[in-house]
Design a protein around this motif. Structure first.
Motif, PDB file in Angstrom:
ATOM      1  N   SER A   1      16.753 -56.045 -16.991  1.00  0.00           N
ATOM      2  CA  SER A   1      17.326 -55.345 -15.834  1.00  0.00           C
ATOM      3  C   SER A   1      16.268 -54.631 -15.002  1.00  0.00           C
ATOM      4  O   SER A   1      16.490 -54.327 -13.825  1.00  0.00           O
ATOM      5  N   ASP A   2      15.089 -54.392 -15.611  1.00  0.00           N
ATOM      6  CA  ASP A   2      14.021 -53.715 -14.879  1.00  0.00           C
ATOM      7  C   ASP A   2      13.441 -54.588 -13.763  1.00  0.00           C
ATOM      8  O   ASP A   2      12.690 -54.093 -12.913  1.00  0.00           O
ATOM      9  N   LEU A   3      13.758 -55.891 -13.766  1.00  0.00           N
ATOM     10  CA  LEU A   3      13.267 -56.757 -12.697  1.00  0.00           C
ATOM     11  C   LEU A   3      13.747 -56.283 -11.330  1.00  0.00           C
ATOM     12  O   LEU A   3      13.102 -56.524 -10.313  1.00  0.00           O
ATOM     13  N   GLY A   4      14.900 -55.579 -11.330  1.00  0.00           N
ATOM     14  CA  GLY A   4      15.414 -55.050 -10.066  1.00  0.00           C
ATOM     15  C   GLY A   4      14.453 -54.088  -9.410  1.00  0.00           C
ATOM     16  O   GLY A   4      14.396 -53.986  -8.176  1.00  0.00           O
ATOM     17  N   LYS A   5      13.661 -53.356 -10.214  1.00  0.00           N
ATOM     18  CA  LYS A   5      12.684 -52.422  -9.659  1.00  0.00           C
ATOM     19  C   LYS A   5      11.582 -53.166  -8.917  1.00  0.00           C
ATOM     20  O   LYS A   5      11.014 -52.652  -7.953  1.00  0.00           O
ATOM     21  N   ILE A   6      11.281 -54.369  -9.377  1.00  0.00           N
ATOM     22  CA  ILE A   6      10.264 -55.176  -8.699  1.00  0.00           C
ATOM     23  C   ILE A   6      10.817 -55.734  -7.389  1.00  0.00           C
ATOM     24  O   ILE A   6      10.206 -55.608  -6.331  1.00  0.00           O
TER      25      ILE A   6
END
Length: 475
Positions: A258-263
């Motif tokens: 889900s941290d891909l959203g920060k990218i």
């Protein structure tokens, strides 16, 4: 024993150890770059011996990035890298590169002629199935080109995975130290691989009897050596992590998908990623046509054209480490990106307009030298800038997303250029008589767009203070 003393005793605090680690990583990429362009100087032979016209060759060249783009393999590779670590992903990428290269080697060898594989490629792959319309396997491509494309796709998965893994490995060993210099040295070693190809591939192929598969076989063997280099690196990586006690990551805040959203939600990240795809789309696809372009404009053999183009990767290799060292100590990363784009524009415009008009080797040499300087400035500034934009634990995925976006351009533009060459040269069948003016203008237009994004990136950095203009080594 204090924590400070423990850290001082780890491998990465030994200058010798971290540069040995870099050498092992860079060696594998060196062999990967050799294979990536092993057929680029042989376009004339491929057309005359194997029946690969410019469209077939362009589709083969674009197939390298097909799985990375359309199956999102690079995104998965980044997740694997962040989850499994550098050493696992390095060995996996080395194995995939070698397997893909072996398939490619088989496809252009005499063993493929008359085989069941050739029959399969000639028959089943020509069925009018809608799915094939978005793949490199178009009706009319020679069977050897189709099989080569399969191998090149597999190799492409491995080499792009290796690229993000090596970048992540360098950050792991050099962050806070001479990171840009290390990345510059790695890129320089890889560029030497291209230089080896443009000189060595035609020489190997020209040995009597003339055989395009000979240089491919040699390059495949080198990839096996590269896999061994990755395995040796894995032992060093394991020892380093044992010394640290745990992985050198943010252990209390592990990576989540889900941290891909920060990218994806970062504006400055997208500026860097789009600049990357535009710039590299005017470099790597150009490499695949450069030898033939020089042959057509100067009337040279592949060996003679290779001697001119040899200046490009060799010059880039010589300059990049010095620029990396400058970036470490003085900064100016965003400015270097813009200057690199300007030089690339001048180079491609000279190939589009001046070289056909003058047919001058001096113009060719000057254009190649400018491109070499450009290809030193941009990568030297681009890749060390990424750790300034994203969290360390997301770095593998961040590099993967950039490489994935870059691969979209690397997939599309070899095919676009191949089609442009054919459409702008109606009735021309001699591979030494193509007019390259329009293809070179296409490459120059990409440089203009990259320059615009570099300007926007510098404005964004000034507003938000990402530190792209600041040195990596804090005094």
């Amino acid at each position: 024993m204090t924590t400070t003393n423990k850290i001082q005793q780890t491998l990465r605090d030994s200058k010798t150890a971290r540069w040995i680690a870099l050498t092992l990583l860079a060696s594998a990429m060196f062999f990967g770059y050799i294979f990536m362009d092993i057929l680029s100087p042989l376009q004339e032979l491929l057309q005359n011996q194997k029946g690969w016209d410019p469209v077939a060759y362009g589709r083969y060249a674009g197939s390298e990035t097909f799985l990375n783009v359309f199956v999102f393999f690079l995104i998965f590779a980044g997740i694997i890298l962040d989850k499994m670590g550098v050493r696992f992903t390095a060995i996996l990428s080395g194995a995939v590169m070698f397997i893909g290269a072996a398939v490619n080697c088989y496809a252009v060898s005499d063993m493929f002629v008359g085989s069941l594989s050739e029959t399969f490629m000639n028959n089943f792959m020509n069925l009018p199935l809608a799915w094939w319309n978005i793949t490199p396997f178009f009706e009319g491509m020679p069977a050897s080109a189709k099989m080569s494309a399969i191998g090149f796709m597999l190799f492409g998965c491995g080499v792009e995975m290796a690229g993000i893994t090596v970048s992540r490995g360098i950050v792991k060993w050099f962050k806070g130290r001479e990171m840009a210099l290390a990345m510059g040295v790695e890129m320089a070693i890889a560029r030497v691989g291209v230089a080896v190809v443009v000189l060595g591939s035609p020489i190997l192929a020209a040995i009597k009897p003339v055989d395009v598969s000979r240089p491919v076989a040699v390059a495949t063997l080198l990839l096996l050596i590269g896999l061994i280099s990755f395995i040796c690196y894995a032992f060093m990586d394991k020892k380093l992590e044992k010394q640290l006690g745990e992985n050198d990551e943010e252990k209390d805040d592990p990576f989540k998908v889900s941290d891909l959203g920060k990218i994806f939600s970062s504006k400055v990240f997208w500026l860097v990623a789009l600049l990357c795809v535009l710039y590299y789309s005017a470099i790597f696809p150009f490499q695949k046509y450069a030898i033939n372009m020089l042959q057509c404009n100067l009337g040279y053999t592949a060996e003679q054209a290779g001697q001119i183009f040899f200046v490009f990767p060799l010059g880039a290799a010589a300059i990049t480490p010095f620029l990396g060292n400058y970036l470490d100590r003085k900064g100016k990363g965003a400015t270097m990106l813009m200057l690199g784009a300007i030089l690339m524009i001048i180079c491609h415009l000279s190939f589009a307009l001046l070289l056909p008009a003058t047919e001058s080797p001096l113009v060719a040499y000057l254009g190649i030298i400018l491109l070499g300087i450009s290809f030193s400035l941009v990568p030297a500034a681009l890749w060390p800038s990424v750790p300034k934009l994203v969290d360390n634990r997301l770095l593998g995925s961040a590099y993967a997303v950039i490489f994935w976006i870059q691969n979209i351009g690397l997939y599309a533009f070899p095919m676009i250029i191949g089609s442009v060459i054919q459409s702008s040269n109606p009735g021309v069948t001699n591979p030494l008589e193509y007019n390259y003016t329009i293809p070179m203008l296409v490459f120059a237009s990409l440089g203009f767009l990259a320059l615009l994004l570099g300007f926007l990136l510098k404005i964004e950095d000034k507003k938000k203070g990402y530190g792209l203009e600041l040195p990596n080594i804090k005094k």
